[in-house]
Design an enzyme around this catalytic site. Structure first.
Site, PDB file in Angstrom:
ATOM      1  CE1 TYR A   1      -3.227  -2.843   0.202  1.00 37.69           C
ATOM      2  CE2 TYR A   1      -3.621  -2.181   2.652  1.00 37.69           C
ATOM      3  CZ  TYR A   1      -3.895  -3.212   1.324  1.00 37.69           C
ATOM      4  OH  TYR A   1      -4.824  -4.182   1.491  1.00 37.69           O
TER       5      TYR A   1
ATOM      6  CB  SER B   1     -13.919  -3.890  -0.239  1.00 38.50           C
ATOM      7  OG  SER B   1     -12.840  -3.613  -0.870  1.00 38.50           O
TER       8      SER B   1
ATOM      9  CD  GLN C   1     -12.954  -0.385  -3.608  1.00 41.10           C
ATOM     10  OE1 GLN C   1     -13.253  -0.306  -4.898  1.00 41.10           O
ATOM     11  NE2 GLN C   1     -11.820  -1.204  -3.452  1.00 41.10           N
ATOM     12  N   GLY C   2     -17.353   2.575  -0.764  1.00 39.77           N
ATOM     13  CA  GLY C   2     -18.207   3.798  -0.514  1.00 39.77           C
ATOM     14  C   GLY C   2     -19.418   3.544  -1.073  1.00 39.77           C
TER      15      GLY C   2
ATOM     16  CG  LEU D   1     -22.905  -1.246   0.101  1.00 38.97           C
ATOM     17  CD1 LEU D   1     -22.287  -2.619   0.897  1.00 38.97           C
ATOM     18  CD2 LEU D   1     -24.521  -1.583   0.073  1.00 38.97           C
TER      19      LEU D   1
ATOM     20  N   GLY E   1     -24.331   5.317   0.455  1.00 38.22           N
ATOM     21  CA  GLY E   1     -25.383   6.289   0.153  1.00 38.22           C
ATOM     22  C   GLY E   1     -25.086   7.427  -0.412  1.00 38.22           C
TER      23      GLY E   1
HETATM   24  N1  LIG Z   1      -6.502  -8.094   1.393  1.00 41.44           N
HETATM   25  C1  LIG Z   1      -6.821  -7.549   0.396  1.00 41.44           C
HETATM   26  O1  LIG Z   1      -6.820  -7.999  -0.971  1.00 41.44           O
HETATM   27  C2  LIG Z   1      -7.600  -6.217   0.393  1.00 41.44           C
HETATM   28  C3  LIG Z   1      -8.188  -5.603  -0.995  1.00 41.44           C
HETATM   29  C4  LIG Z   1      -9.014  -4.531  -0.604  1.00 41.44           C
HETATM   30  C5  LIG Z   1      -8.792  -3.726   0.728  1.00 41.44           C
HETATM   31  N2  LIG Z   1      -8.353  -4.369   1.786  1.00 41.44           N
HETATM   32  C6  LIG Z   1      -8.285  -3.786   3.119  1.00 41.44           C
HETATM   33  O2  LIG Z   1      -9.660  -3.257   3.552  1.00 41.44           O
HETATM   34  C7  LIG Z   1      -9.713  -2.076   3.739  1.00 41.44           C
HETATM   35  C8  LIG Z   1     -10.880  -1.593   3.256  1.00 41.44           C
HETATM   36  O3  LIG Z   1     -11.422  -1.874   2.016  1.00 41.44           O
HETATM   37  P1  LIG Z   1     -11.328  -0.649   1.055  1.00 41.44           P
HETATM   38  O4  LIG Z   1     -10.767   0.443   1.295  1.00 41.44           O
HETATM   39  O5  LIG Z   1     -11.253  -1.273  -0.423  1.00 41.44           O
HETATM   40  O6  LIG Z   1     -12.954  -0.268   0.739  1.00 41.44           O
HETATM   41  P2  LIG Z   1     -14.099   0.029   1.848  1.00 41.44           P
HETATM   42  O7  LIG Z   1     -13.768   0.100   3.210  1.00 41.44           O
HETATM   43  O8  LIG Z   1     -15.161  -0.606   1.485  1.00 41.44           O
HETATM   44  O9  LIG Z   1     -14.127   1.742   1.442  1.00 41.44           O
HETATM   45  C9  LIG Z   1     -13.341   2.755   1.850  1.00 41.44           C
HETATM   46  C10 LIG Z   1     -13.774   4.026   1.150  1.00 41.44           C
HETATM   47  O10 LIG Z   1     -15.313   4.355   1.380  1.00 41.44           O
HETATM   48  C11 LIG Z   1     -15.209   5.847   1.497  1.00 41.44           C
HETATM   49  N3  LIG Z   1     -15.613   5.969   3.022  1.00 41.44           N
HETATM   50  C12 LIG Z   1     -15.149   5.459   3.994  1.00 41.44           C
HETATM   51  N4  LIG Z   1     -15.894   5.720   5.193  1.00 41.44           N
HETATM   52  C13 LIG Z   1     -17.008   6.556   4.788  1.00 41.44           C
HETATM   53  C14 LIG Z   1     -17.979   7.122   5.385  1.00 41.44           C
HETATM   54  N5  LIG Z   1     -18.331   7.042   6.814  1.00 41.44           N
HETATM   55  N6  LIG Z   1     -18.834   7.929   4.689  1.00 41.44           N
HETATM   56  C15 LIG Z   1     -18.678   7.848   3.369  1.00 41.44           C
HETATM   57  N7  LIG Z   1     -17.875   7.345   2.497  1.00 41.44           N
HETATM   58  C16 LIG Z   1     -16.748   6.576   3.269  1.00 41.44           C
HETATM   59  C17 LIG Z   1     -13.735   6.356   1.478  1.00 41.44           C
HETATM   60  O11 LIG Z   1     -13.617   6.831   0.150  1.00 41.44           O
HETATM   61  P3  LIG Z   1     -13.957   8.257  -0.353  1.00 41.44           P
HETATM   62  O12 LIG Z   1     -14.321   9.122   0.676  1.00 41.44           O
HETATM   63  O13 LIG Z   1     -13.348   8.615  -1.441  1.00 41.44           O
HETATM   64  O14 LIG Z   1     -15.534   7.783  -0.993  1.00 41.44           O
HETATM   65  C18 LIG Z   1     -12.971   5.179   1.804  1.00 41.44           C
HETATM   66  O15 LIG Z   1     -11.781   5.030   1.185  1.00 41.44           O
HETATM   67  C19 LIG Z   1      -8.420  -1.370   2.973  1.00 41.44           C
HETATM   68  O16 LIG Z   1      -8.182  -0.182   3.527  1.00 41.44           O
HETATM   69  C20 LIG Z   1      -7.310  -2.676   3.261  1.00 41.44           C
HETATM   70  O17 LIG Z   1      -6.782  -2.304   4.453  1.00 41.44           O
HETATM   71  C21 LIG Z   1      -7.591  -5.510   1.592  1.00 41.44           C
END
Ligand SMILES: NC(=O)c1ccc[n+]([C@@H]2O[C@H](COP(=O)([O-])OP(=O)(O)OC[C@H]3O[C@@H](n4cnc5c(N)ncnc54)[C@H](OP(=O)(O)O)[C@@H]3O)[C@@H](O)[C@H]2O)c1
Length: 367
Positions: free
Chosen positions: A98, A253, A257-258, A260, A262
């Site tokens: 990352y 996720s 990734q945001g 859900l 809304g």
């Molecule tokens: N092991 C793996 O292969 C793998 C793959 C993916 C992720 N991960 C891990 O899982 C973690 C989370 O997954 P992810 O980052 O892919 O997706 P996520 O947690 O589903 O979505 C995160 C994104 O949603 C938005 N967000 C966050 N909180 C919010 C809120 N309260 N209200 C509105 N929007 C909000 C933000 O982007 P915006 O503000 O830009 O909308 C944020 O970057 C990662 O950080 C990583 O540590 C691991």
């Protein structure tokens, strides 16, 4: 087109209500208070908060942050870290890739996390943080020693002598035996408290579990893509295998990734690479589910984000790790804890979600 306009209108109306809920909630964000609020990670001795914070976006310029990183974004990321600690969420998930140069990042997420921990500890040496990081199973990395070498580099960036959880980020293309041996070595060398895998299928999970078990080391976790919108772990045997073996499923996720939360609508889709997945057409089809999530949330004074995270926690043996870019996002996550949806609501949301076409997952799940 009709669906596009009407659902966007409904969403706009409900969004105001969500903003009100957020405003009220921000007066007294829930705090995760005690040790009892924590859960054991699989069969390991490591106890973590029921929800962690994902740090992929910190320093990343390949997928997040519109390909730019600046001081403002760094301050916001630090705000996310500090706010998480303030509300009692102490598990942070990062990875060596990352933000790394290898993945065209600006600054390694591990480096940032290490810096945030150090600064926080200078103010309060007692502060407890559980760090989870990951080994990148790159095709030119072979054998157990590659795991230890990479782990020592991660520790160096983090400024720590050991981490709480070390995970294999994805399965190796040439096999995993050496990597699993490396995880066991890391435990025996005292460099990690617990070990896990990520993006592992049911079969691979079982193999890793058995191999570590022979050394008396529990496989603590399997980190996979899991949310209301991506329920593959329920269908491919991974969730059932985790439950049966006593391996915690760490859900990545978890808020799609945001999508859900809304906040993204057909008229306001996400920018950057996410825009290719969560298109206006996709978001239009998502509106009935989002509307119901909002309605259910209103009955509990909870935001959609809190509802969908609670849905995951209600599946039992699941620790979601939503990514937070700023303090507000991190604080909002804490409101997913300390209450639960009813069984009827859980089933209704799953059934509504099944009417939406699943998004495409991370290809490494199919290695
Ligand atoms: N092991 C793996 O292969 C793998 C793959 C993916 C992720 N991960 C891990 O899982 C973690 C989370 O997954 P992810 O980052 O892919 O997706 P996520 O947690 O589903 O979505 C995160 C994104 O949603 C938005 N967000 C966050 N909180 C919010 C809120 N309260 N209200 C509105 N929007 C909000 C933000 O982007 P915006 O503000 O830009 O909308 C944020 O970057 C990662 O950080 C990583 O540590 C691991």
């Amino acid at each position: 087109m009709a669906l596009y306009v009407s659902s966007a209108c409904f969403c706009g109306f409900s969004q105001k209500r969500v903003e009100r809920i957020k405003a009220v909630a921000s007066e007294g964000f829930a705090t995760v208070k005690t040790e009892e609020e924590k859960v054991k990670l699989g069969g390991s001795d490591l106890k973590v908060t029921k929800l962690g914070i994902g740090a992929w976006s910190w320093g990343d310029t390949s997928y997040w942050n519109n390909f730019e990183w600046d001081d403002r974004k760094m301050k916001a990321a630090k705000g996310a870290f500090d706010a998480s600690i303030d509300v009692g969420i102490t598990l942070f998930d990062t990875a060596e890739v990352y933000g790394s140069r290898f993945s065209f990042g600006a600054i390694n997420s591990e480096t940032l996390l290490g810096r945030f921990i150090k600064e926080r500890k200078e103010k309060n040496p007692e502060v407890e943080v559980a760090v989870a990081t990951k080994f990148a199973a790159l095709p030119w990395r072979f054998g157990r020693q590659s795991v230890i070498t990479a782990l020592k580099d991660s520790l160096c960036r983090l400024g720590l002598l050991s981490v709480d959880l070390y995970q294999l980020h994805w399965p190796g293309v040439w096999g995993n035996e050496g990597y699993i041996d490396g995880l066991g070595d890391a435990v025996e060398m005292g460099l990690v408290k617990a070990v896990g895998v990520s993006n592992y299928s049911e079969k691979r999970l079982l193999e890793a579990y058995e191999k570590l078990k022979k050394r008396g080391i529990p496989l603590a976790s399997n980190q996979v893509n899991y949310s209301l919108l991506y329920r593959l772990p329920e269908e491919n045997g991974v969730k059932a295998a985790c439950d049966e073996l006593g391996v915690t499923l760490i859900a990545y996720s978890p808020i799609a990734q945001g999508a859900l939360t809304g906040k993204y609508t057909p008229g306001n889709p996400p920018t950057g690479p996410r825009g290719r997945i969560y298109t206006p057409e996709f978001l239009a089809k998502l509106q009935p589910l989002l509307n119901r999530i909002m309605e259910i949330g209103q009955n509990y004074d909870k935001t959609p984000t809190q509802v969908v995270l609670n849905w995951l926690i209600c599946q039992e043996n699941v620790v979601p790790i939503p990514g937070a870019k700023n303090a507000e996002q991190a604080k909002e996550f804490s409101g997913a804890l300390g209450w639960r949806l009813t069984d009827d609501e859980i089933n209704e949301l799953r059934s509504l979600a099944s009417e939406t076409k699943p998004v495409i997952g991370f290809p490494v799940e199919n290695l």
